[in-house]
Design an enzyme around this catalytic site. Structure first.
Site, PDB file in Angstrom:
ATOM      1  N   CYS A 102       0.856  -1.194   0.000  1.00 15.31           N
ATOM      2  CA  CYS A 102       0.000   0.000   0.000  1.00 15.31           C
ATOM      3  C   CYS A 102       0.883   1.232   0.000  1.00 15.31           C
ATOM      4  CB  CYS A 102      -0.882  -0.006   1.241  1.00 15.31           C
ATOM      5  SG  CYS A 102      -1.961   1.425   1.368  1.00 15.31           S
ATOM      6  N   HIS A 144      -9.142  -3.972  -1.504  1.00 20.74           N
ATOM      7  CA  HIS A 144      -8.146  -3.183  -0.773  1.00 20.74           C
ATOM      8  C   HIS A 144      -8.565  -1.709  -0.733  1.00 20.74           C
ATOM      9  CE1 HIS A 144      -3.718  -2.128   0.031  1.00 20.74           C
ATOM     10  NE2 HIS A 144      -4.281  -0.956  -0.230  1.00 20.74           N
ATOM     11  N   GLU A 145      -8.992  -1.175  -1.887  1.00 20.28           N
ATOM     12  CA  GLU A 145      -9.363   0.253  -1.947  1.00 20.28           C
ATOM     13  C   GLU A 145     -10.672   0.514  -1.200  1.00 20.28           C
ATOM     14  OE1 GLU A 145      -6.988   2.015  -2.722  1.00 20.28           O
ATOM     15  OE2 GLU A 145      -5.818   0.595  -3.911  1.00 20.28           O
ATOM     16  N   HIS A 148     -10.026   1.088   2.356  1.00 24.61           N
ATOM     17  CA  HIS A 148      -9.574   2.449   2.691  1.00 24.61           C
ATOM     18  C   HIS A 148     -10.765   3.366   2.964  1.00 24.61           C
ATOM     19  CE1 HIS A 148      -5.226   2.400   2.236  1.00 24.61           C
ATOM     20  NE2 HIS A 148      -5.284   1.870   1.029  1.00 24.61           N
TER      21      HIS A 148
HETATM   22 NI    NI Z   1      -3.695   1.032  -0.026  1.00 32.07          NI
END
Ligand code: NI
Length: 176
Positions: A102, A144-145, A148
């Site tokens: 990341c 993954h995004e 966030h």
């Molecule tokens: Ni990331």
């Protein structure tokens, strides 16, 4: 207006832990500018994805841009897709573990389980709704995004801290 490289927040910055807010008007010039800036910032950092909270913006916007890498030579090359207000509608039951990094967690990789297939609903940068199925590497980037946008980073998702390694050790694995 031209796009600007924005600075990427690092692990420990509380803004990475906030829950991002939905975008009300994708057409707003500030939103369009932010999307351009996110793409530029991601590309300058050689990333395959980025989310607005990583540049300190508390909004549900993320960019997904798969390309073949050393680790994922079969990954498709896709031009950056902006996803606004993304929702994972469905996750396949099959989980796959693989290494993630990341831009906000430099120098560290983690072995993270993710659903192999997901269905995502989102608005594109024109405000047009889409519902699409993604698999494998692209599905991993999207999960993954999306994390966030909920204040999570990949190190929260490893099954054990023993599956966190340095970038240097990760590169040893690749050539092994
Ligand atoms: Ni990331």
């Amino acid at each position: 207006m031209s796009d600007i490289n924005r600075s990427i927040l690092q692990l420990g910055n509380p803004k990475l832990r906030q829950i991002a807010q939905p975008v009300e008007n994708p057409h707003h010039p500030d939103i369009q500018q932010l999307i351009d800036d996110l793409i530029t910032t991601m590309e300058n950092a050689n990333g395959v994805g980025i989310a607005a909270p990583q540049v300190g913006m508390d909004l549900q916007i993320m960019i997904v841009a798969s390309r073949p890498t050393l680790r994922y030579p079969q990954a498709p090359k896709i031009d950056p897709i902006a996803m606004i207000n993304p929702q994972i509608m469905r996750q396949g039951t099959e989980q796959m573990k693989d290494w993630e990094g990341c831009l906000s967690v430099p120098g560290i990789r983690g072995y993270v389980p993710r659903a192999q297939e997901i269905t995502v609903a989102y608005l594109d940068r024109l405000g047009i709704p889409h519902q699409q199925i993604f698999t494998d590497f692209v599905a991993r980037i999207i999960q993954h995004e999306c994390d966030h946008l909920q204040g999570y980073v990949f190190i929260d998702r490893v099954e054990t801290t023993r599956e966190l390694i340095t970038e240097e050790e990760y590169h040893k694995l690749l050539v092994a």
